[in-house]
Design a protein around this motif. Structure first.
Motif, mmCIF file in Angstrom:
data_model
loop_
_atom_site.group_PDB
_atom_site.id
_atom_site.type_symbol
_atom_site.label_atom_id
_atom_site.label_comp_id
_atom_site.label_asym_id
_atom_site.label_seq_id
_atom_site.Cartn_x
_atom_site.Cartn_y
_atom_site.Cartn_z
ATOM 1 N N VAL A 239 92.527 35.534 55.071
ATOM 2 C CA VAL A 239 91.126 35.334 55.601
ATOM 3 C C VAL A 239 90.506 36.371 56.057
ATOM 4 O O VAL A 239 89.190 36.374 55.947
ATOM 5 C CB VAL A 239 90.913 34.094 56.283
ATOM 6 C CG1 VAL A 239 91.479 32.810 55.761
ATOM 7 C CG2 VAL A 239 91.557 34.316 57.581
ATOM 8 N N ALA A 240 91.018 37.322 56.505
ATOM 9 C CA ALA A 240 90.659 38.654 57.023
ATOM 10 C C ALA A 240 89.987 39.378 55.885
ATOM 11 O O ALA A 240 89.040 40.332 56.047
ATOM 12 C CB ALA A 240 91.514 39.515 57.747
ATOM 13 N N SER B 98 86.184 21.522 60.628
ATOM 14 C CA SER B 98 86.071 22.904 61.224
ATOM 15 C C SER B 98 87.541 23.566 61.226
ATOM 16 O O SER B 98 88.479 22.955 61.794
ATOM 17 C CB SER B 98 85.494 22.522 62.588
ATOM 18 O OG SER B 98 85.368 23.839 63.223
ATOM 19 N N ASP C 170 82.783 23.964 59.212
ATOM 20 C CA ASP C 170 82.573 25.109 59.964
ATOM 21 C C ASP C 170 83.750 26.201 59.790
ATOM 22 O O ASP C 170 84.989 25.561 59.846
ATOM 23 C CB ASP C 170 82.413 24.857 61.474
ATOM 24 C CG ASP C 170 81.727 25.984 62.218
ATOM 25 O OD1 ASP C 170 81.305 27.067 61.668
ATOM 26 O OD2 ASP C 170 82.181 26.116 63.583
ATOM 27 N N LEU C 171 83.584 27.303 59.725
ATOM 28 C CA LEU C 171 84.595 28.255 59.557
ATOM 29 C C LEU C 171 84.723 29.302 60.980
ATOM 30 O O LEU C 171 83.587 29.721 61.313
ATOM 31 C CB LEU C 171 84.856 29.105 58.380
ATOM 32 C CG LEU C 171 85.290 28.466 57.049
ATOM 33 C CD1 LEU C 171 84.848 29.253 55.965
ATOM 34 C CD2 LEU C 171 86.737 28.102 57.207
ATOM 35 N N GLY C 172 85.834 29.595 61.599
ATOM 36 C CA GLY C 172 85.880 30.603 62.747
ATOM 37 C C GLY C 172 87.238 31.135 62.773
ATOM 38 O O GLY C 172 88.079 30.643 62.245
ATOM 39 N N ARG C 173 87.253 32.359 63.584
ATOM 40 C CA ARG C 173 88.556 33.130 63.832
ATOM 41 C C ARG C 173 88.938 32.334 65.154
ATOM 42 O O ARG C 173 88.220 32.195 66.125
ATOM 43 C CB ARG C 173 88.084 34.432 63.874
ATOM 44 C CG ARG C 173 88.098 34.979 62.621
ATOM 45 C CD ARG C 173 89.319 35.697 61.922
ATOM 46 N NE ARG C 173 89.088 36.336 60.756
ATOM 47 C CZ ARG C 173 88.990 37.528 60.970
ATOM 48 N NH1 ARG C 173 89.297 38.083 61.929
ATOM 49 N NH2 ARG C 173 88.666 38.343 59.761
ATOM 50 N N GLY C 174 90.285 32.570 65.142
ATOM 51 C CA GLY C 174 91.021 32.145 66.318
ATOM 52 C C GLY C 174 92.472 32.813 66.127
ATOM 53 O O GLY C 174 92.851 33.077 65.309
ATOM 54 N N LEU D 48 88.253 38.249 53.498
ATOM 55 C CA LEU D 48 87.243 37.563 52.772
ATOM 56 C C LEU D 48 86.029 37.548 53.713
ATOM 57 O O LEU D 48 86.355 36.956 54.977
ATOM 58 C CB LEU D 48 87.421 36.120 51.969
ATOM 59 C CG LEU D 48 88.510 36.209 51.225
ATOM 60 C CD1 LEU D 48 88.646 34.823 50.390
ATOM 61 C CD2 LEU D 48 87.973 37.096 49.991
ATOM 62 N N ASP D 49 84.477 37.346 53.191
ATOM 63 C CA ASP D 49 83.689 36.916 54.168
ATOM 64 C C ASP D 49 83.480 35.389 54.114
ATOM 65 O O ASP D 49 84.127 34.791 53.386
ATOM 66 C CB ASP D 49 82.406 37.678 54.025
ATOM 67 C CG ASP D 49 81.803 37.511 52.433
ATOM 68 O OD1 ASP D 49 82.236 36.579 52.108
ATOM 69 O OD2 ASP D 49 80.776 38.237 52.179
ATOM 70 N N GLU D 50 82.693 34.826 54.842
ATOM 71 C CA GLU D 50 82.731 33.457 55.243
ATOM 72 C C GLU D 50 82.294 32.973 53.771
ATOM 73 O O GLU D 50 82.788 31.868 53.421
ATOM 74 C CB GLU D 50 81.701 33.094 56.305
ATOM 75 C CG GLU D 50 81.687 31.661 56.710
ATOM 76 C CD GLU D 50 80.780 31.370 57.967
ATOM 77 O OE1 GLU D 50 80.436 32.337 58.487
ATOM 78 O OE2 GLU D 50 80.795 30.212 58.203
ATOM 79 N N GLY E 60 75.929 22.766 52.479
ATOM 80 C CA GLY E 60 74.798 23.871 52.047
ATOM 81 C C GLY E 60 73.695 24.053 52.859
ATOM 82 O O GLY E 60 72.848 24.886 53.018
ATOM 83 N N THR F 13 89.510 26.497 62.329
ATOM 84 C CA THR F 13 89.910 28.020 63.236
ATOM 85 C C THR F 13 90.975 28.536 62.700
ATOM 86 O O THR F 13 92.000 27.895 62.863
ATOM 87 C CB THR F 13 89.787 27.559 64.500
ATOM 88 O OG1 THR F 13 88.768 26.699 64.979
ATOM 89 C CG2 THR F 13 89.860 28.994 65.580
ATOM 90 N N LEU F 14 90.860 29.916 62.328
ATOM 91 C CA LEU F 14 92.070 30.278 61.596
ATOM 92 C C LEU F 14 92.248 31.805 61.765
ATOM 93 O O LEU F 14 91.092 32.505 62.176
ATOM 94 C CB LEU F 14 91.674 30.402 60.006
ATOM 95 C CG LEU F 14 91.531 28.973 59.475
ATOM 96 C CD1 LEU F 14 90.902 29.443 57.841
ATOM 97 C CD2 LEU F 14 92.640 28.283 59.420
ATOM 98 N N LEU G 110 84.992 32.840 51.463
ATOM 99 C CA LEU G 110 86.231 31.875 51.703
ATOM 100 C C LEU G 110 85.368 30.421 51.322
ATOM 101 O O LEU G 110 86.250 29.596 50.765
ATOM 102 C CB LEU G 110 86.542 32.044 53.075
ATOM 103 C CG LEU G 110 87.634 31.357 53.574
ATOM 104 C CD1 LEU G 110 88.785 31.481 52.745
ATOM 105 C CD2 LEU G 110 88.019 31.528 55.018
#
Lengths: 338, 338
Positions: A8-9, A100, A137-141, A11-13, A34, A102-103, A16
């Motif tokens: 995932v690092a 959501s 929702d997508l986010g980093r963790g 690709l941009d959001e 959307g 968190t990845l 992904l």
């Protein structure tokens, strides 16, 4: 994991999301993903809502002691299943999921795609025909955290609460008991998962099937609305263990629940060989194991139980839960403390 | 943190919930917390739904370079604010939040109580009078992850999408631009937060107010429904930066958006002193900074803008976003990649 696989690092959001959404099928919604929010139908003017989270190393391990690697598919399936089950337990029909993710940046894109497939598969296979993923929702963790909120429609029915059981009611279950707990024991054991697959004896297959029950639970989604229509007085899904969850109905309703020892033993019996091999007591699994997401429901004494339900006990005056008149030694688990 | 303060590892789930729920006020719901799911009213037969997550060290730091410690109150406020904003951006009114908390065992109970207070305060102060927290989930993890799903009611209005802007429309904003980004710069700087508080000059107070804008954003919740009623053709909340979010409307609508350079400069001007002190360009904050959660909306050219909105640009034939006819150098950020 091989370092050449895209993560995932890489690709941009937007990219992904473009990998995820096509796997989720056509959204069943008045307005799908959307925009800032989705819009779903709430046909009887009410929406049932719940939220549930899976956390890496708390709710699942990416690599178990048995060598089994939890797939994205497993996590997506389980996330959908446990959320859909909460709607089922109210006597409602699921209408949407928002998810959501968190990845960690090191998560392989293929794993995330597999998660999307697992979400879609669970919705389809479990029969949530009016439900789809409508947003997310997508986010980093630092660790994988998957949260879904789920909505449902009561379709005019009265929601079945935990608090309506009355002395004299009968207590019934629909769905498996102790299988997910047995599966957890398999995954946590030093049985070699690959060796079980390589040597598919009946006994080995039974262990593998238990593991599947843990990774991909199958809540009986048609049964919640059916129980509501049959006059269920109280209901919940068994997520934390039969005794603990029965105790929740007992506590909320101000009653005692007596579980029939013979009925409990009937659920333990088919688990005996697997439990014995793992050095466990199958009664512990049946009484204390959660995550099968079957339904525990109370009905008036003269009820004909709806299809899928079997009698497992009765509601009495008093407080707490007994099994064959005895205080159970085993209780479900708790996320915190204990 | 002093080790004697109770942490979530010291409490079971039930005890922790007993600390949280009283702080959230009386639920506004047909059925509040305590069952497998809550039931909320959906008065016009539709429910708007979205989900958003805050992750420690990705979306906030517990301890910033400036020495500021993010409080539970901040995280609860921001979680509520950004979710409520998504409903606002559809032209809807928030009706419920369900909140999932993933917490390290070392998290102080007082911090979690403070988070509950922040959720309740944001709902109250931002004026989400028909909304309350109706359910949640608690679990353990290695870092703090707070996810909320939010529902809303359109009250008969047509949802305002990103895709409805037409050439000739005017573009307007309601809410601050660049203040949350300025606050992020303050928190990330080596300004000493305690020293700013100890020496409350006008310039220092300005920095502190920016930091508050970052930690406790104030989306203009009445304005989304008002814009919808005024015939807004497209709308979103500015969560990722004016240029990036304007680009989303442009892309979804198949149009170009020209932002007026003088209007943009008017937003930058009051940020100039703070930006100068931090070695930043206030235009970067205004054009690229997200998280203020103001509204960006398009209206037919002959519209009288609803209260709170100010003209900031126009919709043209073409694609992309320009500022004073120029391609902007600054773009918003992205959770992944870039």
């Amino acid at each position: 994991m091989p370092t050449e696989a895209p993560t995932v690092a890489d690709l941009d959001e937007k990219s992904l999301l473009a990998r995820i959404f096509p796997r989720l099928g056509t959204p069943i919604a008045l307005l799908g993903p959307g925009d800032d929010a989705a819009v779903i139908a709430a046909e009887d003017g009410r929406t049932v809502i719940s939220i549930d989270t899976l956390v890496q190393d708390a709710d699942f391990r990416l690599l178990w002691p048995s060598g089994y690697r939890t797939s994205g598919f497993d996590v997506g399936w389980k996330c959908a299943a446990q959320n859909l089950s909460d709607i089922n337990a109210m006597g409602a029909v699921p209408t949407s999921l928002v998810v959501s993710l968190t990845l960690p940046g090191s998560t392989e894109v293929a794993w995330v795609e597999d998660l999307a497939d697992g979400l879609a598969a669970a919705i389809h296979v479990l029969g949530a025909t009016e439900c789809s993923v409508v947003g997310g929702d997508l986010g980093r963790g630092r660790e994988i955290v998957v949260t879904a909120a789920v909505t449902g429609s009561l379709q005019g029915r009265t929601p079945v609460l935990r608090s309506g059981a009355r002395p004299g009611d009968i207590v019934a279950v629909d769905g498996s008991l102790g299988r997910a707990a047995g599966g957890l024991a398999v995954l946590e054991s030093h049985e070699d998962y690959a060796a079980l697959i390589a040597d598919p004896t009946a006994e080995n297959l039974a262990l593998l099937e238990l593991a599947t029950s843990q990774c991909r639970p199958r809540p009986p989604l048609a049964s919640g609305p059916r129980a509501a229509e049959s006059g269920a007085t109280a209901m919940l899904d068994i997520s934390d263990g039969l005794v603990r969850d029965a105790g929740r109905i007992a506590s909320a309703s101000g009653v005692a629940i007596e579980l029939n020892a013979a009925a409990v033993a009937r659920h333990a019996e088919p688990l005996r060989a697997a439990a014995s091999r793992l050095g466990a007591d199958p009664l512990d699994w049946v009484l204390g194991g959660g995550e099968d997401h079957g339904l525990l429901a109370c009905f008036p004494a003269d009820s004909e139980l709806p299809a899928g339900f079997e009698l497992i006990g009765e509601v009495r005056d008093g407080a707490g839960v007994t099994v064959g008149g005895q205080s159970p030694q085993t209780i479900g688990w708790d996320h915190f403390g204990g």
